[in-house]
Design an enzyme around this catalytic site. Structure first.
Site, PDB file in Angstrom:
ATOM      1  N   HIS A  47       9.273   9.057  -1.891  1.00  0.00           N
ATOM      2  CA  HIS A  47       9.944   9.422  -2.969  1.00  0.00           C
ATOM      3  C   HIS A  47      11.899   9.107  -2.464  1.00  0.00           C
ATOM      4  O   HIS A  47      12.698  10.224  -2.754  1.00  0.00           O
ATOM      5  CB  HIS A  47       9.703  11.256  -3.126  1.00  0.00           C
ATOM      6  N   SER A  80     -11.012  -8.351 -16.463  1.00  0.00           N
ATOM      7  CA  SER A  80     -10.458  -8.150 -15.631  1.00  0.00           C
ATOM      8  C   SER A  80     -11.972  -7.099 -15.353  1.00  0.00           C
ATOM      9  O   SER A  80     -13.076  -6.709 -16.440  1.00  0.00           O
ATOM     10  CB  SER A  80      -9.327  -7.020 -15.381  1.00  0.00           C
ATOM     11  N   GLY A 134      -5.604   3.711  -8.774  1.00  0.00           N
ATOM     12  CA  GLY A 134      -4.277   5.078  -8.777  1.00  0.00           C
ATOM     13  C   GLY A 134      -5.169   5.583  -7.433  1.00  0.00           C
ATOM     14  O   GLY A 134      -5.127   6.835  -7.415  1.00  0.00           O
ATOM     15  N   ASP A 189       6.549  -0.426  -3.921  1.00  0.00           N
ATOM     16  CA  ASP A 189       5.121  -0.951  -4.455  1.00  0.00           C
ATOM     17  C   ASP A 189       5.544  -2.654  -4.678  1.00  0.00           C
ATOM     18  O   ASP A 189       4.516  -3.080  -4.098  1.00  0.00           O
ATOM     19  CB  ASP A 189       4.407  -0.754  -5.326  1.00  0.00           C
TER      20      ASP A 189
END
Ligand code: ADP
Ligand code: MG
Length: 410
Positions: A47, A80, A134, A189
């Site tokens: 963060h 996918s 996720g 990321d």
């Protein structure tokens, strides 16, 4: 007791074979080529990216593979192995707020490259991945980065061949995720997936205005000689309201910076001539009856400091000494930033009790993954302890990965 579940990375050949076959099954003919990009694990610095701070990711050996062939028109057709059916759009219809579904991450990259002045045609593409979804390991950035290097290659953009060019691809993939997929992530990321190097961690500095070489500095990160390994635990925990919580944390940081008259919380760092943490906290007090803003600020400022010190130790070849920084980072994320959860805390506490030198949650939190720095000889003990603790607590069985610092998108 059931066997712990390991998530193995595919070889490049296996990834290429899988997407090649999926492409041929889904579209006629064969692809022009196969590209791939890694998920990432953040060693420390959580963060901090959207607070102009520091973070220190490595690329995973787990990658998302893309087989792609450009088209004459501006149609995009995607399949996918991780999604149902064919996802389709015309590039002229891609715009902020207009795209739903997983293809937003992909068509968003084409859109952002076009916005940056590059010419991008339509394409057919097949995707398959061994990066868990996720799980806080950035399957979304792996997907974007794989398409960024694929579109770079077929369009002859020439960006992927230099680190400065890759920094431009980072911008395009971040814009895709923020503006088209609608996820307000901070750039960690995408930087990791496109700019990490095998055998290195990447010290990312998100202060605005830095040139690409200052903003991403590779730090050799070889745990082998010290007999250590980085273990990743995907907790499989699923939590609701994650994006709302993320947005609330960002908003709190922006509010605190605004109250302090600073462009970002990074400017509190005394090393940058900032006001210093104690002074900032005192200034916030009248505006912060419940102490929440001050806790958020204390996490962000202390985390960037820990990241700098962690990177210094790694540079000095003292990776075995970083454990206390991992634990302090986790405690700060748990108590001050309040983004941990029961499962992440359980991994950290259990791993350390079983002999890990350090452990912490990694990624945005509220589920996802934790990492542990473990002696190679202790891996099986730590894995068995964590798997056992989850079983005893009646939680879904976690999955385990090993994370040697691996290669970027290519
Ligand atoms: P994380 O990046 O931590 O894995 P995110 O929620 O940011 O989690 O991204 C996950 C989303 O990215 C998925 O829900 C899906 O929309 C998209 N995605 C990632 N990898 C793939 C894939 N291989 N195929 C289709 N969609 C994918
Ligand atoms: Mg993501």
């Amino acid at each position: 007791m059931t066997e712990p579940q390991w998530l193995e990375a595919w070889s490049a050949e296996e990834g290429a074979r899988r997407v090649g076959e999926l492409f041929t099954r889904s579209f006629e003919g064969s692809p022009d080529g196969v590209w791939s990009a890694p998920g990432r694990v953040n060693l420390i610095g959580e963060h901090t990216d959207y607070n102009a701070g520091l973070c220190l990711p490595t690329a995973l050996p787990h990658r998302t593979y893309v087989a792609l062939r450009p088209r004459e028109d501006d149609r995009v057709r995607l399949v996918s192995a991780q999604a149902e059916g064919v996802w389709e759009i015309s590039l002229s219809d891609v715009a902020p707020g207009a795209v739903t579904g997983w293809g937003a991450y992909v068509s968003g990259v084409a859109w952002a490259l076009t916005q940056a002045g590059h010419k991008v045609s339509g394409f057919d593409a097949a995707v398959d991945s061994c990066v868990p979804f996720g799980a806080g390991l950035s399957s979304s950035a792996a997907l974007e980065a794989a398409f960024a290097v694929a579109l770079d290659a077929v369009g002859g953009l020439g960006l992927a061949t230099s680190d400065a060019g890759r920094a431009e691809l980072v911008d395009a993939t971040r814009r895709a995720e923020n503006e088209i997929a609608g996820a307000p992530t901070g750039g960690l990321d995408q930087s990791a997936s496109l700019r990490c190097r095998e055998g290195y961690a990447l010290l990312l500095d998100f202060r605005p205005g830095l040139d690409p070489l200052e903003s991403a500095v590779p730090v050799p990160f070889d745990l082998e000689p010290a007999g250590l390994t980085l273990l990743v635990v995907d907790t499989r925990a699923e939590h609701s309201h994650v994006s709302g919580e993320y947005g609330a944390r960002r908003a709190a940081c922006e509010r605190a910076a605004g109250l302090l008259g600073l462009a970002s919380l990074r400017e509190i760092a005394p090393t940058l001539g900032g006001v210093g943490l104690d002074r900032a906290l005192a200034e916030l007090e009248p505006h912060d009856p419940d102490g929440v803003l001050r806790r958020r600020v204390r996490h962000v400022v202390s985390e960037t400091d820990r990241t700098a010190r962690f990177a210094d130790l790694v540079r000095e070849g003292r990776a075995a000494d970083v454990g206390p920084f991992m634990l302090a980072s986790h405690a700060s994320l748990r108590d001050d930033y309040e983004v941990s959860c029961r499962e992440l805390d359980l991994v950290v506490d259990t791993a350390v009790a079983a002999g890990a030198l350090g452990a912490r949650m990694t990624g945005g939190g509220f589920g996802g993954s934790a990492i542990a720095l473990v002696r190679r000889s202790d891996v099986d003990t730590v894995v068995a302890a964590v798997a056992g603790a989850f079983a005893d607590a009646g939680l879904t069985a976690p999955a385990f990965l090993l994370a040697p610092p691996s290669a970027p998108a290519a």
